[in-house]
Design a protein around this motif. Sequence first.
Motif, PDB file in Angstrom:
ATOM      1  N   PHE A 280     -38.347  33.726 -18.241  1.00 25.26           N
ATOM      2  CA  PHE A 280     -38.573  32.958 -17.024  1.00 25.26           C
ATOM      3  C   PHE A 280     -38.673  33.933 -15.873  1.00 25.26           C
ATOM      4  O   PHE A 280     -38.566  35.126 -16.054  1.00 25.26           O
ATOM      5  N   SER A 281     -38.837  33.431 -14.694  1.00 27.67           N
ATOM      6  CA  SER A 281     -38.777  34.156 -13.441  1.00 27.67           C
ATOM      7  C   SER A 281     -40.133  34.601 -12.955  1.00 27.67           C
ATOM      8  O   SER A 281     -41.157  34.219 -13.471  1.00 27.67           O
ATOM      9  N   GLY A 282     -40.174  35.405 -11.952  1.00 28.28           N
ATOM     10  CA  GLY A 282     -41.391  35.843 -11.303  1.00 28.28           C
ATOM     11  C   GLY A 282     -41.085  36.098  -9.846  1.00 28.28           C
ATOM     12  O   GLY A 282     -40.002  36.554  -9.518  1.00 28.28           O
ATOM     13  N   LYS A 283     -42.000  35.757  -8.969  1.00 30.44           N
ATOM     14  CA  LYS A 283     -41.808  36.008  -7.546  1.00 30.44           C
ATOM     15  C   LYS A 283     -40.553  35.281  -7.058  1.00 30.44           C
ATOM     16  O   LYS A 283     -40.426  34.068  -7.228  1.00 30.44           O
ATOM     17  N   ASN A 284     -39.643  36.056  -6.470  1.00 33.37           N
ATOM     18  CA  ASN A 284     -38.393  35.544  -5.896  1.00 33.37           C
ATOM     19  C   ASN A 284     -37.507  34.808  -6.903  1.00 33.37           C
ATOM     20  O   ASN A 284     -36.669  34.003  -6.513  1.00 33.37           O
ATOM     21  N   ALA A 285     -37.669  35.057  -8.178  1.00 33.22           N
ATOM     22  CA  ALA A 285     -36.841  34.402  -9.190  1.00 33.22           C
ATOM     23  C   ALA A 285     -35.511  35.133  -9.336  1.00 33.22           C
ATOM     24  O   ALA A 285     -35.351  36.264  -8.892  1.00 33.22           O
ATOM     25  N   GLU A 286     -34.549  34.458  -9.954  1.00 32.97           N
ATOM     26  CA  GLU A 286     -33.211  35.016 -10.097  1.00 32.97           C
ATOM     27  C   GLU A 286     -32.632  34.671 -11.452  1.00 32.97           C
ATOM     28  O   GLU A 286     -32.768  33.544 -11.920  1.00 32.97           O
ATOM     29  N   VAL A 287     -31.984  35.662 -12.074  1.00 39.84           N
ATOM     30  CA  VAL A 287     -31.241  35.413 -13.311  1.00 39.84           C
ATOM     31  C   VAL A 287     -29.828  35.973 -13.123  1.00 39.84           C
ATOM     32  O   VAL A 287     -29.647  37.056 -12.575  1.00 39.84           O
ATOM     33  N   ILE A 288     -28.832  35.189 -13.540  1.00 36.71           N
ATOM     34  CA  ILE A 288     -27.431  35.604 -13.484  1.00 36.71           C
ATOM     35  C   ILE A 288     -26.867  35.413 -14.887  1.00 36.71           C
ATOM     36  O   ILE A 288     -26.911  34.307 -15.426  1.00 36.71           O
ATOM     37  N   ILE A 289     -26.355  36.481 -15.468  1.00 37.92           N
ATOM     38  CA  ILE A 289     -25.807  36.405 -16.823  1.00 37.92           C
ATOM     39  C   ILE A 289     -24.335  36.796 -16.772  1.00 37.92           C
ATOM     40  O   ILE A 289     -23.985  37.881 -16.308  1.00 37.92           O
ATOM     41  N   ASN A 290     -23.468  35.885 -17.227  1.00 32.52           N
ATOM     42  CA  ASN A 290     -22.029  36.139 -17.319  1.00 32.52           C
ATOM     43  C   ASN A 290     -21.649  36.189 -18.787  1.00 32.52           C
ATOM     44  O   ASN A 290     -21.794  35.198 -19.491  1.00 32.52           O
TER      45      ASN A 290
ATOM     46  N   ARG B  42     -28.675  39.730 -12.161  1.00 25.60           N
ATOM     47  CA  ARG B  42     -27.278  40.156 -12.127  1.00 25.60           C
ATOM     48  C   ARG B  42     -26.654  39.924 -13.495  1.00 25.60           C
ATOM     49  O   ARG B  42     -26.835  38.861 -14.090  1.00 25.60           O
ATOM     50  N   VAL B  43     -25.935  40.916 -13.974  1.00 21.89           N
ATOM     51  CA  VAL B  43     -25.191  40.804 -15.227  1.00 21.89           C
ATOM     52  C   VAL B  43     -23.736  41.121 -14.921  1.00 21.89           C
ATOM     53  O   VAL B  43     -23.435  42.155 -14.313  1.00 21.89           O
ATOM     54  N   LEU B  44     -22.832  40.219 -15.322  1.00 23.26           N
ATOM     55  CA  LEU B  44     -21.401  40.466 -15.214  1.00 23.26           C
ATOM     56  C   LEU B  44     -20.833  40.333 -16.621  1.00 23.26           C
ATOM     57  O   LEU B  44     -20.819  39.239 -17.191  1.00 23.26           O
ATOM     58  N   SER B  45     -20.412  41.447 -17.179  1.00 21.81           N
ATOM     59  CA  SER B  45     -19.835  41.464 -18.518  1.00 21.81           C
ATOM     60  C   SER B  45     -18.363  41.823 -18.398  1.00 21.81           C
ATOM     61  O   SER B  45     -18.026  42.849 -17.814  1.00 21.81           O
ATOM     62  N   ARG B  46     -17.508  40.955 -18.936  1.00 25.86           N
ATOM     63  CA  ARG B  46     -16.062  41.203 -18.929  1.00 25.86           C
ATOM     64  C   ARG B  46     -15.574  41.133 -20.358  1.00 25.86           C
ATOM     65  O   ARG B  46     -15.919  40.210 -21.085  1.00 25.86           O
ATOM     66  N   SER B  47     -14.758  42.111 -20.725  1.00 19.96           N
ATOM     67  CA  SER B  47     -14.259  42.118 -22.093  1.00 19.96           C
ATOM     68  C   SER B  47     -12.833  42.638 -22.150  1.00 19.96           C
ATOM     69  O   SER B  47     -12.382  43.363 -21.257  1.00 19.96           O
ATOM     70  N   VAL B  48     -12.159  42.258 -23.241  1.00 14.15           N
ATOM     71  CA  VAL B  48     -10.816  42.748 -23.539  1.00 14.15           C
ATOM     72  C   VAL B  48     -10.823  43.182 -24.996  1.00 14.15           C
ATOM     73  O   VAL B  48     -11.239  42.420 -25.873  1.00 14.15           O
ATOM     74  N   ALA B  49     -10.390  44.404 -25.256  1.00 12.86           N
ATOM     75  CA  ALA B  49     -10.263  44.916 -26.624  1.00 12.86           C
ATOM     76  C   ALA B  49      -8.792  45.252 -26.862  1.00 12.86           C
ATOM     77  O   ALA B  49      -8.184  45.985 -26.081  1.00 12.86           O
ATOM     78  N   THR B  50      -8.230  44.682 -27.931  1.00  8.93           N
ATOM     79  CA  THR B  50      -6.825  44.910 -28.245  1.00  8.93           C
ATOM     80  C   THR B  50      -6.693  45.477 -29.656  1.00  8.93           C
ATOM     81  O   THR B  50      -7.665  45.564 -30.403  1.00  8.93           O
ATOM     82  N   ASP B  51      -5.457  45.839 -30.011  1.00  7.60           N
ATOM     83  CA  ASP B  51      -5.121  46.346 -31.346  1.00  7.60           C
ATOM     84  C   ASP B  51      -5.994  47.559 -31.683  1.00  7.60           C
ATOM     85  O   ASP B  51      -6.019  48.512 -30.924  1.00  7.60           O
TER      86      ASP B  51
END
Length: 163
Positions: free
Chosen positions: A33-43, A70-79
């Motif tokens: 999708f998108s094009g002129k003045n388009a926006e994508v936000i990925i969480n 915009r991409v916002l990636s949040r993660s937690v790695a345990t053990d």
Amino acid sequence: MHELPLLYAFCKETGQEMVDFERNSYDDIIYEFSGKNAEVIINEKLMTHGNQTARSDMEIILEGEGANGRVLSRSVATDESVQVFYPKMTGRSECFGHVECDSIIMGKAKISSIPAIIAEHPDSVLVHEAAIGKIAGEQLLKLMTLGLDEKQAEERILKGFLD
């Protein structure tokens, strides 16, 4: 290793899109999708534990004039879990893109965050930020002074980080 789906976003028609997911599917996810003045936000949100291994690939191509990504990636790695992130954003026109990868590491986990920004136009403005760290001791202490034990305080911090 568990290969997470490739997330692919290609900006071509005017519009706005916001994508929230927790990477619980192993199917490829494609956004066009998108094009002129388009926006994508990925969480993106991801949590691994035990001996789990996860790899996250995503590609966003900003092709339309004035497109924003915009991409916002949040993660937690345990053990002893392992996480590898490969977010890639390409600007092919006058556009703005921002990739932010924040991770909390605990135990003997391993995290690699390898963001890529690629400008194919002189008016592309692309930014990436990546941070990996442990829970700050003062955050735990503050919650423990309010009556939580250490495990409850950690759980509260992780829930807030991923929400």
